[in-house]
Motif scaffolding. Structure first.
Motif, short mmCIF file in Angstrom:
data_model
loop_
_atom_site.label_atom_id
_atom_site.label_comp_id
_atom_site.label_asym_id
_atom_site.label_seq_id
_atom_site.Cartn_x
_atom_site.Cartn_y
_atom_site.Cartn_z
N ILE A 1 17.41 2.19 -0.62
CA ILE A 1 16.58 1.03 -0.97
C ILE A 1 15.10 1.41 -0.93
O ILE A 1 14.33 1.05 -1.82
N VAL A 2 14.71 2.16 0.10
CA VAL A 2 13.32 2.61 0.20
C VAL A 2 12.97 3.51 -0.98
O VAL A 2 11.87 3.43 -1.54
N GLY A 3 13.90 4.36 -1.38
CA GLY A 3 13.68 5.23 -2.53
C GLY A 3 13.52 4.46 -3.82
O GLY A 3 12.80 4.89 -4.74
N GLY A 4 14.16 3.31 -3.92
CA GLY A 4 14.00 2.48 -5.09
C GLY A 4 12.62 1.84 -5.18
O GLY A 4 12.16 1.46 -6.25
N LEU A 5 11.95 1.71 -4.07
CA LEU A 5 10.61 1.13 -4.03
C LEU A 5 9.51 2.17 -3.93
O LEU A 5 8.34 1.86 -4.17
N LEU A 6 9.85 3.38 -3.56
CA LEU A 6 8.86 4.41 -3.24
C LEU A 6 7.91 4.76 -4.38
O LEU A 6 6.70 4.89 -4.13
N PRO A 7 8.35 4.91 -5.63
CA PRO A 7 7.37 5.25 -6.67
C PRO A 7 6.26 4.22 -6.83
O PRO A 7 5.09 4.59 -6.99
N ASP A 8 6.59 2.94 -6.75
CA ASP A 8 5.54 1.92 -6.84
C ASP A 8 4.69 1.87 -5.58
O ASP A 8 3.49 1.59 -5.65
N LEU A 9 5.30 2.13 -4.43
CA LEU A 9 4.52 2.11 -3.19
C LEU A 9 3.51 3.26 -3.13
O LEU A 9 2.50 3.14 -2.46
N ILE A 10 3.79 4.34 -3.82
CA ILE A 10 2.85 5.48 -3.84
C ILE A 10 1.84 5.34 -4.97
O ILE A 10 0.63 5.48 -4.77
N ASP A 11 2.32 5.05 -6.18
CA ASP A 11 1.45 5.10 -7.35
C ASP A 11 0.56 3.88 -7.54
O ASP A 11 -0.55 4.00 -8.07
N THR A 12 1.01 2.70 -7.16
CA THR A 12 0.19 1.51 -7.36
C THR A 12 -1.10 1.55 -6.55
O THR A 12 -2.17 1.30 -7.11
N PRO A 13 -1.07 1.86 -5.25
CA PRO A 13 -2.36 1.96 -4.54
C PRO A 13 -3.24 3.09 -5.07
O PRO A 13 -4.46 2.95 -5.11
N LEU A 14 -2.63 4.19 -5.50
CA LEU A 14 -3.43 5.27 -6.06
C LEU A 14 -4.14 4.84 -7.34
O LEU A 14 -5.30 5.16 -7.56
N SER A 15 -3.43 4.12 -8.20
CA SER A 15 -4.04 3.73 -9.47
C SER A 15 -5.06 2.62 -9.29
O SER A 15 -6.02 2.54 -10.05
#
Length: 113
Positions: free
Chosen positions: A43-57
């Motif tokens: 479940i965490v892996g399903g959310l991880l790309p947005d949790l990393i990339d959204t704050p960066l962008s």
């Protein structure tokens, strides 16, 4: 004669036990992998790309990249997670990072739809 049959050493090899040594002390037990254990990391892996990339962008790269798909939406990120997760599974029998990689892979497939 009491002995221990080791299936991973061969089908017919029996190794005698010393009188004070129990069979469970002689054979190192491998921790079984449960099926309920990888659910939360998946479940965490399903959310991880947005949790990393959204704050960066939004915070760091707001002027140059506006899509929100930077590092963790790439196949290279997934490949690194799969390789490290496979190593952890084979050495320490912990499927957590491989389950995160499965969650990231499912996110990337569903994000393309």
């Amino acid at each position: 004669m009491s002995g221990v049959l080791r299936a991973d050493w061969g089908p017919a090899e029996v190794y005698p036990l010393s009188p004070g040594l129990r069979a469970r002390d002689r054979i190192p037990a491998r921790r079984p992998i449960s099926y309920e254990e990888p659910v939360l990391p998946c479940i965490v892996g399903g959310l991880l790309p947005d949790l990393i990339d959204t704050p960066l962008s939004l915070l760091i790269l707001s002027g140059s990249v506006g899509s929100g798909r930077i590092f963790s939406h790439s196949l290279l990120f997934l490949l690194v997670l799969v390789i490290v997760g496979w190593v952890l599974l084979s050495r320490y029998r912990t499927p957590a990072l491989l389950a995160v990689a499965i969650g990231v892979a499912s996110y990337q497939v569903l994000d393309l739809m």
